[in-house]
Design an enzyme around this catalytic site. Structure first.
Site, PDB file in Angstrom:
ATOM      1  N   LYS A  89      -7.609  -3.387  -5.042  1.00  8.33           N
ATOM      2  CA  LYS A  89      -7.104  -2.709  -3.839  1.00  8.33           C
ATOM      3  C   LYS A  89      -7.605  -1.276  -3.800  1.00  8.33           C
ATOM      4  O   LYS A  89      -8.036  -0.786  -2.758  1.00  8.33           O
ATOM      5  CB  LYS A  89      -5.563  -2.751  -3.819  1.00  8.33           C
ATOM      6  CG  LYS A  89      -5.014  -4.113  -3.405  1.00  8.33           C
ATOM      7  CD  LYS A  89      -3.522  -4.243  -3.656  1.00  8.33           C
ATOM      8  CE  LYS A  89      -3.079  -5.689  -3.396  1.00  8.33           C
ATOM      9  NZ  LYS A  89      -1.715  -5.982  -3.826  1.00  8.33           N
ATOM     10  N   GLN A 128       3.494  -3.296  -5.840  1.00  9.27           N
ATOM     11  CA  GLN A 128       2.952  -4.557  -6.334  1.00  9.27           C
ATOM     12  C   GLN A 128       4.069  -5.428  -6.919  1.00  9.27           C
ATOM     13  O   GLN A 128       4.862  -4.960  -7.737  1.00  9.27           O
ATOM     14  CB  GLN A 128       1.868  -4.281  -7.387  1.00  9.27           C
ATOM     15  CG  GLN A 128       1.116  -5.504  -7.865  1.00  9.27           C
ATOM     16  CD  GLN A 128       0.252  -6.166  -6.791  1.00  9.27           C
ATOM     17  OE1 GLN A 128      -0.252  -5.509  -5.896  1.00  9.27           O
ATOM     18  NE2 GLN A 128       0.104  -7.463  -6.893  1.00  9.27           N
ATOM     19  N   ASP A 156       2.748  -4.208   3.606  1.00  8.73           N
ATOM     20  CA  ASP A 156       2.922  -5.611   3.187  1.00  8.73           C
ATOM     21  C   ASP A 156       3.720  -6.403   4.222  1.00  8.73           C
ATOM     22  O   ASP A 156       3.726  -7.638   4.200  1.00  8.73           O
ATOM     23  CB  ASP A 156       3.688  -5.667   1.861  1.00  8.73           C
ATOM     24  CG  ASP A 156       2.790  -5.906   0.654  1.00  8.73           C
ATOM     25  OD1 ASP A 156       1.726  -6.522   0.822  1.00  8.73           O
ATOM     26  OD2 ASP A 156       3.184  -5.477  -0.440  1.00  8.73           O
TER      27      ASP A 156
HETATM   28  N1  GUN Z   1       1.708  -9.777  -5.546  1.00  8.48           N
HETATM   29  C1  GUN Z   1       0.977 -10.866  -5.208  1.00  8.48           C
HETATM   30  N2  GUN Z   1       0.653 -10.819  -3.907  1.00  8.48           N
HETATM   31  C2  GUN Z   1       1.189  -9.684  -3.408  1.00  8.48           C
HETATM   32  C3  GUN Z   1       1.194  -9.074  -2.120  1.00  8.48           C
HETATM   33  O1  GUN Z   1       0.633  -9.575  -1.146  1.00  8.48           O
HETATM   34  N3  GUN Z   1       1.853  -7.896  -2.033  1.00  8.48           N
HETATM   35  C4  GUN Z   1       2.469  -7.326  -3.088  1.00  8.48           C
HETATM   36  N4  GUN Z   1       3.087  -6.175  -2.883  1.00  8.48           N
HETATM   37  N5  GUN Z   1       2.498  -7.860  -4.287  1.00  8.48           N
HETATM   38  C5  GUN Z   1       1.852  -9.033  -4.444  1.00  8.48           C
END
Ligand code: GUN
Length: 294
Positions: free
Chosen positions: A52, A96, A119
Site C-alpha cells: 500500500k 490494517q 476502507d
Molecule cells: N486486511 C485484509 N484486507 C483488508 C482490507 O481491505 N482493509 C483493511 N483495513 N485490512 C484488511
C-alpha cells in the site's frame, strides 16, 4: 472459452487515472495523503502495508505509516486515530485488519472520521451505502463493480448472485449491484442447492473463502464470474494461490472470468488510492473524479 478479465491491467489503468488527478491537485497546492496504521507483526499484514505504501507513493500521494507494537493499548490506538482525524494533511485513514485480540476492531474502526474512512467499514458508511447515499465504498467490491461495468456497460436487470456474506466483501458487493439495478441474491456456504442458485446468475461473485468451491457446474453458460478468493493451498508439494472458483472448469462455461492471481486482487489497492483521491476532493470541496467512485 471465457474472456479473461485482466485485473492487473485494469488496476494499472485506475492507478494511472488516479496519478493524473493527483498531478492536477498538486498544481493547486493539494497533495492527497493516506495514513496506514499497522498494529503488531502479522506477516501477511506487513506485506499488504508495504505494498500500500509503495502504491501510494507511486501515484504521487503522501503516505503516512504508523507501525505500533502488538501490545499497544486501545487508548493509545484511539488517540492516534483522533490525531489523524484532526490532521488536514491526512485525507484517508486505514487501520490494517486483523487487529491483535485485545483490541476491539469495531470500536477502533468506528473512531475513524467517516469522511476519511477509505476502507468504507465505518457504520456510517455502511448505512449510507445501504440507503443509496454518497459514502466511502469498500475497496474490493468497488474494484469488482468497476470491472463489471467495464465488461457489461449497464448492469440493469441482470441476475447477480454473490456467494459470501462478509461485511468486507459480500454485503457491500450486493448493495453496489443493487445500486446498479441488478436483481441480487446473497448466497453462502449454508445455502440450499447452492449450485442451482448460482446457475441462475448472469453475474456470479465468489467471496466465500473456500478454495475452488465454485466449479463449472455452478456456472450458467456465458455468465460473468468474478473470483474474490485468495487461498493459499499446497498442491504437488508446492504452495499455490487459488481462488474460490475452480478456474479451468468455470472458464470452460463462463462468458468472462477473473483469474487468481491477477484478477480482483490488484484492484483492491487501486481502489484504495481512488478512495483516497475521492476523500481528498470532497475535503477540499472539489468535483469528484469520474469513473473512480460507485
Ligand atoms: N486486511 C485484509 N484486507 C483488508 C482490507 O481491505 N482493509 C483493511 N483495513 N485490512 C484488511
Amino acid at each position: 472459452m471465457a474472456k479473461v478479465i485482466d485485473g492487473k491491467a485494469f488496476a494499472a489503468g485506475v492507478r494511472a487515472e488516479v496519478a493524473k488527478h493527483v498531478t492536477e491537485l498538486k498544481a493547486k497546492g493539494i497533495t492527497p495523503g493516506l495514513a496506514v496504521v499497522l498494529v503488531g507483526e502479522d506477516p501477511a499484514s506487513k506485506v499488504y502495508v508495504k505494498n500500500k505504501h509503495a502504491s501510494t507513493v507511486e501515484v504521487g500521494m503522501n503516505s503516512f505509516e504508523h507501525r505500533l507494537d502488538a501490545g499497544t493499548s486501545e487508548a493509545d490506538l484511539l488517540a492516534l486515530i483522533d490525531q489523524l482525524n484532526a490532521d488536514p494533511a491526512v485525507h484517508g485513514i486505514l487501520v490494517q485488519l486483523p487487529l491483535p485480540g485485545h483490541l476491539n476492531s469495531e470500536l477502533v474502526i468506528n473512531r475513524i472520521d467517516p469522511a476519511k474512512d477509505v476502507d468504507g467499514f465505518h457504520i456510517s458508511n455502511v448505512g449510507l451505502l445501504g440507503t443509496g447515499q454518497k459514502s466511502m465504498v469498500p475497496c474490493t467490491p468497488l474494484g469488482c463493480l468497476m470491472m463489471l461495468r467495464d465488461h457489461h456497460g449497464s448492469l440493469a436487470g441482470l441476475n447477480a448472485v454473490v456467494v459470501g456474506r462478509s461485511n468486507i466483501v459480500g454485503k457491500p458487493m450486493a448493495q453496489l449491484l443493487l445500486g446498479d439495478s441488478c436483481t441480487v441474491t446473497i448466497a453462502h456456504s449454508r445455502t440450499k442447492d447452492l449450485a442451482a442458485v448460482c446457475r441462475g446468475a448472469d453475474i456470479l461473485v465468489a467471496a466465500v473463502g473456500r478454495p475452488e468451491m465454485i466449479t463449472g457446474d455452478f456456472v450458467r453458460p456465458g455468465a460473468t464470474v468474478i473470483d474474490v478468493g485468495i487461498n493459499r493451498i499446497e498442491r504437488d508439494g508446492k504452495g499455490k494461490i487459488v481462488g474460490d472458483v475452480h478456474y479451468e472448469s468455470a472458464a470452460a462455461v463462463a462468458g468472462a472470468i477473473t483469474p487468481v492471481p491477477g484478477g480482483v486482487g490488484p484492484m483492491t489497492i487501486a481502489c484504495l488510492l481512488a478512495n483516497t483521491l475521492t476523500a481528498c476532493c470532497r475535503a477540499n470541496g472539489l468535483a469528484e473524479p469520474k469513473g473512480l467512485t460507485a
